[in-house]
Design a protein around this motif. Sequence first.
Motif, PDB file in Angstrom:
ATOM      1  N   ASP A  37       0.896  -1.333  -0.074  1.00 28.56           N
ATOM      2  CA  ASP A  37      -0.010   0.080  -0.019  1.00 28.56           C
ATOM      3  C   ASP A  37       0.848   1.075   0.061  1.00 28.56           C
ATOM      4  O   ASP A  37       2.092   1.446   0.564  1.00 28.56           O
ATOM      5  N   SER A  47     -12.123   2.631   2.209  1.00 28.15           N
ATOM      6  CA  SER A  47     -12.602   1.826   3.373  1.00 28.15           C
ATOM      7  C   SER A  47     -12.463   2.206   4.553  1.00 28.15           C
ATOM      8  O   SER A  47     -13.368   1.684   5.403  1.00 28.15           O
ATOM      9  N   ASN A  50     -16.047   5.505   4.990  1.00 32.44           N
ATOM     10  CA  ASN A  50     -17.478   5.128   4.444  1.00 32.44           C
ATOM     11  C   ASN A  50     -18.536   5.260   5.561  1.00 32.44           C
ATOM     12  O   ASN A  50     -18.255   5.516   6.698  1.00 32.44           O
ATOM     13  N   VAL A  53     -22.229   1.194   6.413  1.00 30.73           N
ATOM     14  CA  VAL A  53     -23.555   0.434   6.331  1.00 30.73           C
ATOM     15  C   VAL A  53     -23.279  -1.005   5.507  1.00 30.73           C
ATOM     16  O   VAL A  53     -22.845  -0.725   4.550  1.00 30.73           O
ATOM     17  N   ALA A 386     -14.536  -0.459  -7.772  1.00 36.88           N
ATOM     18  CA  ALA A 386     -14.807  -0.772  -6.433  1.00 36.88           C
ATOM     19  C   ALA A 386     -15.787   0.103  -5.309  1.00 36.88           C
ATOM     20  O   ALA A 386     -15.355   0.642  -4.595  1.00 36.88           O
ATOM     21  N   THR A 392     -19.201  -3.682   1.877  1.00 39.07           N
ATOM     22  CA  THR A 392     -20.082  -4.753   2.353  1.00 39.07           C
ATOM     23  C   THR A 392     -19.839  -6.104   1.807  1.00 39.07           C
ATOM     24  O   THR A 392     -20.032  -7.195   2.522  1.00 39.07           O
TER      25      THR A 392
HETATM   26  C1  LIG Z   1     -18.378   8.505   1.474  1.00 38.60           C
HETATM   27  C2  LIG Z   1     -18.512   6.829   0.798  1.00 38.60           C
HETATM   28  C3  LIG Z   1     -19.376   6.237   1.772  1.00 38.60           C
HETATM   29  C4  LIG Z   1     -19.583   4.968   1.313  1.00 38.60           C
HETATM   30  N1  LIG Z   1     -20.244   4.128   2.391  1.00 38.60           N
HETATM   31  C5  LIG Z   1     -20.543   2.801   2.080  1.00 38.60           C
HETATM   32  C6  LIG Z   1     -21.417   1.888   2.639  1.00 38.60           C
HETATM   33  O1  LIG Z   1     -22.012   2.455   3.761  1.00 38.60           O
HETATM   34  N2  LIG Z   1     -21.236   0.689   2.634  1.00 38.60           N
HETATM   35  C7  LIG Z   1     -20.507  -0.011   1.531  1.00 38.60           C
HETATM   36  O2  LIG Z   1     -20.377  -1.038   1.451  1.00 38.60           O
HETATM   37  N3  LIG Z   1     -19.560   0.611   0.660  1.00 38.60           N
HETATM   38  C8  LIG Z   1     -19.662   2.025   0.930  1.00 38.60           C
HETATM   39  N4  LIG Z   1     -18.703   2.836   0.192  1.00 38.60           N
HETATM   40  C9  LIG Z   1     -17.994   2.171  -0.755  1.00 38.60           C
HETATM   41  C10 LIG Z   1     -16.562   1.506  -0.106  1.00 38.60           C
HETATM   42  O3  LIG Z   1     -16.027   2.534   0.854  1.00 38.60           O
HETATM   43  C11 LIG Z   1     -15.860   1.272  -1.140  1.00 38.60           C
HETATM   44  O4  LIG Z   1     -16.593   0.229  -2.137  1.00 38.60           O
HETATM   45  C12 LIG Z   1     -14.801   0.332  -0.561  1.00 38.60           C
HETATM   46  O5  LIG Z   1     -14.232   0.611   0.456  1.00 38.60           O
HETATM   47  C13 LIG Z   1     -13.615  -0.012  -1.939  1.00 38.60           C
HETATM   48  O6  LIG Z   1     -12.510  -0.646  -1.026  1.00 38.60           O
HETATM   49  P1  LIG Z   1     -11.132  -0.779  -1.738  1.00 38.60           P
HETATM   50  O7  LIG Z   1     -10.244  -1.576  -1.012  1.00 38.60           O
HETATM   51  O8  LIG Z   1     -11.351  -1.012  -3.181  1.00 38.60           O
HETATM   52  O9  LIG Z   1     -10.588   0.977  -1.920  1.00 38.60           O
HETATM   53  P2  LIG Z   1      -9.729   1.591  -0.783  1.00 38.60           P
HETATM   54  O10 LIG Z   1     -10.254   1.534   0.720  1.00 38.60           O
HETATM   55  O11 LIG Z   1      -9.707   3.025  -1.240  1.00 38.60           O
HETATM   56  O12 LIG Z   1      -8.251   0.882  -0.918  1.00 38.60           O
HETATM   57  C14 LIG Z   1      -7.366   1.036  -2.049  1.00 38.60           C
HETATM   58  C15 LIG Z   1      -5.954   1.220  -1.193  1.00 38.60           C
HETATM   59  O13 LIG Z   1      -5.178   1.041  -2.364  1.00 38.60           O
HETATM   60  C16 LIG Z   1      -4.109   2.002  -1.870  1.00 38.60           C
HETATM   61  N5  LIG Z   1      -3.198   2.219  -3.185  1.00 38.60           N
HETATM   62  C17 LIG Z   1      -3.527   3.335  -4.100  1.00 38.60           C
HETATM   63  N6  LIG Z   1      -2.880   3.462  -5.142  1.00 38.60           N
HETATM   64  C18 LIG Z   1      -1.935   2.398  -4.801  1.00 38.60           C
HETATM   65  C19 LIG Z   1      -0.445   2.062  -5.645  1.00 38.60           C
HETATM   66  N7  LIG Z   1      -0.217   2.514  -6.383  1.00 38.60           N
HETATM   67  N8  LIG Z   1       0.077   1.239  -4.959  1.00 38.60           N
HETATM   68  C20 LIG Z   1      -0.042   0.658  -3.670  1.00 38.60           C
HETATM   69  N9  LIG Z   1      -1.253   1.034  -3.050  1.00 38.60           N
HETATM   70  C21 LIG Z   1      -2.210   2.179  -3.505  1.00 38.60           C
HETATM   71  C22 LIG Z   1      -4.663   3.279  -1.083  1.00 38.60           C
HETATM   72  O14 LIG Z   1      -3.839   3.887  -0.514  1.00 38.60           O
HETATM   73  C23 LIG Z   1      -5.741   2.328  -0.462  1.00 38.60           C
HETATM   74  O15 LIG Z   1      -5.341   1.912   0.753  1.00 38.60           O
HETATM   75  C24 LIG Z   1     -18.719   4.280   0.525  1.00 38.60           C
HETATM   76  C25 LIG Z   1     -17.596   4.995  -0.125  1.00 38.60           C
HETATM   77  C26 LIG Z   1     -17.690   6.510   0.137  1.00 38.60           C
HETATM   78  C27 LIG Z   1     -16.818   7.259  -0.655  1.00 38.60           C
END
Ligand SMILES: Cc1cc2nc3c(=O)[nH]c(=O)nc-3n(C[C@H](O)[C@H](O)[C@H](O)COP(=O)(O)OP(=O)(O)OC[C@H]3O[C@@H](n4cnc5c(N)ncnc54)[C@H](O)[C@@H]3O)c2cc1C
Length: 410
Positions: A37, A47, A50, A53, A386, A392
């Motif tokens: 990361d 993540s 959010n 929920v 994503a 969820t």
């Molecule tokens: C305001 C808001 C409210 C939401 N509410 C909900 C909810 O209530 N329930 C629900 O199910 N979902 C909700 N979501 C959606 C949910 O948060 C996301 O779908 C989910 O967290 C995506 O997870 P992820 O691991 O793909 O992304 P992230 O959590 O963004 O993780 C991606 C990771 O990749 C890392 N990264 C980026 N670029 C690089 C790189 N080049 N090299 C290495 N690492 C890198 C980042 O540092 C980060 O840690 C919400 C989203 C938002 C923004």
Amino acid sequence: MTEVISDIVILGGGMVGMAIANQLIEHDKHLSIAVIDKEPEIGRHSSGRNSGVLHAGIYYPPKTLKANVCVQGAKRLRAWCESEGLPVLACGKVIVPQTAELDGQLELLLERGRANGAEVKLIDEEKFLELVPDGHTASSRALWSPSTCVVKPKLVLKRLEQRLKERGVRFIVGAQLDAVNPQARQLRVSQLGDTTTTFTYGFLFNAAGLQADRVARAFGLGECCTLLPFKGIYWQLHPRAPFNFRTNLYPVPDLHVPFLGVHVTPSPDGTVSLGPTAIPALGRENYRGFEGIEPLMAIQFMGDLASQWWRNAGGFRRYAREQALHGIKPLFLKAAQALVPGLRSEHLIPSQKVGIRAQLYDRRAGELVQDFRLEHGHSSTHVLNAISPAFTASFALADLILDQSSLFSN
Ligand SMILES: Cc1cc2nc3c(=O)[nH]c(=O)nc-3n(C[C@H](O)[C@H](O)[C@H](O)COP(=O)(O)OP(=O)(O)OC[C@H]3O[C@@H](n4cnc5c(N)ncnc54)[C@H](O)[C@@H]3O)c2cc1C
């Protein structure tokens, strides 16, 4: 320069990346797995920012990837949180039409929810007011989802990270991705203090959230698309505001855009948040003020929005009219008052929480992508959209990603 050989490399230690790691170990506990990361700690992006929920699976058209994984994913994540002793607020959720014309959407949501296997039913106004005494429905009914619950996202992430470390997963944080060589299955990262590491991997997963399209492009994939950042600002209900919210209160969403609308969410810690907005951000990590502004991206983003407006793609003008300006407090308040008429400006206090959605825009099709999207390359899989409900659904989504990557097919 250090050289590391790892069966699996996962770029991105958010909920999706860590769920992939978790499900990989469930398949084969002997795999060597490295989660890389760019941030000094996990949970700095979606993540950890959010609403927390665990969605029941109501909104998504049947047979979409979201529909396929949300219901099971919610059950599994909830069971996992409970088995870990993490707080889970089993409060359910009510969806109300804010105008009489939206009443018909309740039937559609009911049908979708049932087709997806979610527990959901229509309730009359009396039952609605029993559940949300301070709420308002513009018709005489609402939709009730008893199984929706709320967790504390940062606690979930921390615990999952800890469990993965105990099972041998290696976390490399604060790591800058310098170069990739997909054919040789190699990538180079550097960490603070100029430590450079070259990873040779058997398979790579790109779960980089807001940066996933850029990472994919380094692998020669995702050319059709770009991520557009939509900012979610929250407000918190003043502890002395004269309301008692025991359940989630959501509006009937505009199903043309992938945002659920301003809602009221009680947290396991007793606080209540209102939001999030879905307003255009000036950079993928532009959480506050001028922080993280990307001028070129912002200009292009405005161009994409103008083209959406011009063509009214997916009823985009309604989004622009109703949601794009919620960053302005009086307009936000107006949206919240459609759900809670007694709400006043003094009942809202600024919240520290602000998140940015990694929303994919398909330039060729000229539209916001609604479903999760995976692209596959040479020994790699890229998770390109994503957005909610990926938190969820994470465990079930990770299984689907592994299935589609054909990693364990032999
Ligand atoms: C305001 C808001 C409210 C939401 N509410 C909900 C909810 O209530 N329930 C629900 O199910 N979902 C909700 N979501 C959606 C949910 O948060 C996301 O779908 C989910 O967290 C995506 O997870 P992820 O691991 O793909 O992304 P992230 O959590 O963004 O993780 C991606 C990771 O990749 C890392 N990264 C980026 N670029 C690089 C790189 N080049 N090299 C290495 N690492 C890198 C980042 O540092 C980060 O840690 C919400 C989203 C938002 C923004």
